[in-house]
Design a protein around this motif. Structure first.
Motif, PDB file in Angstrom:
ATOM      1  N   UNK B  17       1.194  -1.016   0.022  1.00 38.51           N
ATOM      2  CA  UNK B  17       0.209  -0.477   0.368  1.00 38.51           C
ATOM      3  C   UNK B  17       0.813   1.413  -0.258  1.00 38.51           C
ATOM      4  N   UNK B  18       0.701   2.076  -0.659  1.00 38.05           N
ATOM      5  CA  UNK B  18       2.121   2.789  -1.066  1.00 38.05           C
ATOM      6  C   UNK B  18       3.040   2.412  -1.336  1.00 38.05           C
ATOM      7  N   UNK B  21       4.641  -3.064   1.909  1.00 31.44           N
ATOM      8  CA  UNK B  21       4.693  -2.468   3.261  1.00 31.44           C
ATOM      9  C   UNK B  21       5.126  -4.218   4.256  1.00 31.44           C
ATOM     10  N   UNK B  37       6.105  -3.313   7.603  1.00 29.53           N
ATOM     11  CA  UNK B  37       6.066  -1.625   8.454  1.00 29.53           C
ATOM     12  C   UNK B  37       5.625  -0.889   9.504  1.00 29.53           C
ATOM     13  N   UNK B  38       6.424  -0.608  10.630  1.00 26.23           N
ATOM     14  CA  UNK B  38       5.790  -0.632  11.459  1.00 26.23           C
ATOM     15  C   UNK B  38       5.232   1.212  11.505  1.00 26.23           C
ATOM     16  N   UNK B  39       5.679   1.548  11.358  1.00 26.68           N
ATOM     17  CA  UNK B  39       5.046   3.383  11.908  1.00 26.68           C
ATOM     18  C   UNK B  39       5.217   3.938  10.095  1.00 26.68           C
ATOM     19  N   UNK B  40       4.402   5.100  10.425  1.00 26.23           N
ATOM     20  CA  UNK B  40       4.331   6.092   9.209  1.00 26.23           C
ATOM     21  C   UNK B  40       4.231   7.374  10.309  1.00 26.23           C
ATOM     22  N   UNK B  42       3.036  10.950  10.813  1.00 27.02           N
ATOM     23  CA  UNK B  42       2.177  11.449  10.009  1.00 27.02           C
ATOM     24  C   UNK B  42       2.451  12.904   9.806  1.00 27.02           C
ATOM     25  N   UNK B  43       3.052  14.154  10.354  1.00 26.23           N
ATOM     26  CA  UNK B  43       3.959  14.756   9.952  1.00 26.23           C
ATOM     27  C   UNK B  43       5.275  14.914   8.267  1.00 26.23           C
ATOM     28  N   UNK B  45       4.870  11.951   5.917  1.00 22.45           N
ATOM     29  CA  UNK B  45       4.991  10.301   5.542  1.00 22.45           C
ATOM     30  C   UNK B  45       5.729  10.014   4.723  1.00 22.45           C
ATOM     31  N   UNK B  46       6.794  10.426   4.353  1.00 21.72           N
ATOM     32  CA  UNK B  46       8.243   9.301   3.756  1.00 21.72           C
ATOM     33  C   UNK B  46       9.271   9.352   4.313  1.00 21.72           C
ATOM     34  N   UNK B  48       9.724   6.709   7.817  1.00 18.67           N
ATOM     35  CA  UNK B  48       8.566   5.241   7.805  1.00 18.67           C
ATOM     36  C   UNK B  48       9.857   4.594   8.839  1.00 18.67           C
ATOM     37  N   UNK B  87      11.868   8.841   2.847  1.00 16.01           N
ATOM     38  CA  UNK B  87      12.644   8.162   1.259  1.00 16.01           C
ATOM     39  C   UNK B  87      12.794   6.825   0.824  1.00 16.01           C
ATOM     40  N   UNK B 104       2.473  -1.611  20.199  1.00 21.14           N
ATOM     41  CA  UNK B 104       1.841  -0.676  19.501  1.00 21.14           C
ATOM     42  C   UNK B 104       2.554  -1.481  17.513  1.00 21.14           C
ATOM     43  N   UNK B 105       3.930  -1.336  17.636  1.00 21.10           N
ATOM     44  CA  UNK B 105       4.257  -1.603  16.207  1.00 21.10           C
ATOM     45  C   UNK B 105       3.599  -3.486  16.312  1.00 21.10           C
TER      46      UNK B 105
END
Lengths: 128, 364
Positions: B17-18, B21, B37-40, B42-43, B45-46, B48, B87, B104-105
């Motif tokens: 997804x994008x 993941x 993928x654990x986290x993106x 929020x400020x 999005x690149x 991760x 990126x 939470x990951x």
């Protein structure tokens, strides 16, 4: 399908193959996470700087094909998607662009360059 | 296990997804990792955060078959790295332990991958044959034969169910993984095709004899194609069995070839009690499966027998129970013992059955 839209410039127009020849108009309701803000939610991964190669897939916008798949992604990646908002995207006209489904839950979307995504997208869940 | 992140190669994208993941990579030293993928941020999005989990193809297979939960998979990994990317660049990474990974990951206990993966596992079985002795030519031959059979089923589904009229009736399977130390292969459709998924469901129903809601002609088509896919000495890859199963759900194993052969063996006594005059019996010298043309040799003479539609003729003549009719679909091989029953002069009511065990004398 591409014959109908060959004179239209699509997102990813810098990529010579975009949109791919096997993408087609696929009407339906799709979903996209809103990680930051609704206004910034419809940016391709290439524009986000997440991709090295300028390919069709990287220039597309990811859409999820149904709400069950949205829930699944939130379960799989709780930190990344649990608190993200959600936009509903209703593709109902060929002018909305073309899609290519690459697995059971995910489609790539290429819309015309000058297309306002808000014509088809609505924020249905705010970020929590 | 010193991972050089700059020298990794992506092997398989399991979910995306994008961008990917969940995916697998191999490092320059051959070590194998699942990247999660654990986290993106929020400020931005690149930005991760990822978990790199040291693993092996067998564990990946278990994960995809939903045999172990994601949490268990992470827990059992022998090395855990937390990698941050901005990126496409790695901004930081650190080795950690399972206990130190932020909760939470990680998905909750009891969450399985369960993606409804559109991929299939092919198992080749042959007694007393080491996997290393199975050549790539054998594997290609098996995949081609399975693909041809699936293509036939897909055409049948399109014809008789009138579903998915716009989907190409071609499985277009790519070999993605060869499990080391075994002859398990993973095949993945090159392009998403719901017709292929439906075809597997139909195969599963036919093998389970749950055909009451299916058009009889489709059932016939599927049985014929299954038989064409079965292991055969004549084909040059004489495996004891070839099983094709859905990799996404271990509870729904199709395993059709083994089951079909087993059923055929159970049905053989019916043939022995078959009360129809025997016209010819002998060895099959040549057999064209598509044409139903047989050359039978016995008693020093050659007979060519052609029947373009054995099952329907048999059904018309009301000679056959459904069970015996099933037998007409099995594969014939050069050198098989066979008997032909019916009126050979008029070519009507002709049935040819293959015997796996030597024929017992049957009185005319």
């Amino acid at each position: 399908m591409l014959g109908l839209v060959k004179n239209i410039m699509f997102i990813g127009h810098e990529c010579p193959d975009c949109p791919p020849a096997d993408a087609s108009y696929m009407p339906g309701t799709y979903y996209r996470f809103v990680v930051k803000t609704f206004d910034n939610a419809f940016i391709s991964r290439f524009k986000l700087g997440l991709a090295v190669q300028n390919t069709c897939e990287e220039n597309a916008i990811s859409l999820i094909v149904d709400k069950a798949a949205v829930a699944k992604k939130r379960t799989l990646h709780p930190r990344a998607f649990q608190k993200a908002g959600l936009a509903e995207v209703v593709i109902s006209d060929s002018s909305h662009g073309v899609l290519k489904q690459d697995n059971a839950t995910h489609s790539n979307w290429w819309h015309p360059l000058e297309f306002d995504f808000k014509t088809v997208a609505t924020l249905i869940e705010e970020r929590s | 296990m010193a991972l050089q992140l700059q020298k990794i190669k992506v092997i398989e994208v399991i979910d995306s997804y994008d961008g990917p993941t969940i995916y697998t990579v191999v490092a320059n030293d051959g070590d194998f990792y699942l990247v999660y993928l654990c986290d993106i941020d929020v400020d931005d999005e690149s930005v991760r955060t990822w978990l790199y989990l040291y693993t092996n193809p067998f564990k990946i297979s278990c994960l995809k078959k939903n045999e172990i939960s994601i949490k268990q998979f992470i827990q059992e990994s022998k090395q855990h790295l937390i990698v941050k990317t901005t990126g496409t660049k790695i901004s930081s990474f650190s080795e950690t332990t399972f206990a130190e990974i932020p909760t939470e990951y990680i998905p909750s206990e009891g969450v399985f991958l369960d993606l409804g993966l559109e991929e299939y596992q092919l198992k080749l079985k042959k007694k007393n044959l080491a996997p290393s002795n199975i050549s790539s030519a054998h594997v290609s031959a098996v995949i081609n034969r399975i693909s041809n059979g699936l293509k036939g089923v897909m055409k049948g589904v399109q014809t008789y169910l009138a579903e998915f009229p716009e989907n190409e009736p071609d499985p277009m399977l790519a070999l993605t993984t060869v499990m080391p130390g075994s002859v398990e292969l993973t095949l993945k459709p090159i392009k998403h095709n719901p017709l292929l998924k439906k075809s597997f469901e139909i195969i599963e129903l036919v093998v389970a004899e749950q055909t009451q809601n299916l058009p009889p002609a489709l059932v016939d088509t599927v049985r014929y194609e299954i038989a064409q896919m079965s292991p055969s000495g004549r084909s040059g890859f004489n495996f004891d069995s070839i099983e094709l199963s859905s990799a996404g759900d271990s509870k729904k194993t199709i395993g059709f070839t083994y089951e079909v052969r087993k059923k055929m063996k159970e049905l053989l006594p019916i043939v022995e009690n078959f009360q129809v005059p025997i016209i010819v019996k002998g060895k099959i010298m040549a057999f064209d499966k598509r044409d139903f043309t047989f050359v039978i040799s016995d008693f020093g003479k050659h007979e060519e027998v052609k029947n373009s539609d054995i099952p329907s003729r048999a059904a018309e003549a009301d000679l056959l129970s459904d069970d015996v009719k099933d037998l007409a679909y099995q594969c014939f091989d050069k050198g098989d013992r066979a008997l032909i029953a019916g009126d050979y002069n008029t070519k009507e009511n002709l049935l040819i059955v293959r015997k796996i065990t030597p024929l017992k004398p049957i009185a005319n």
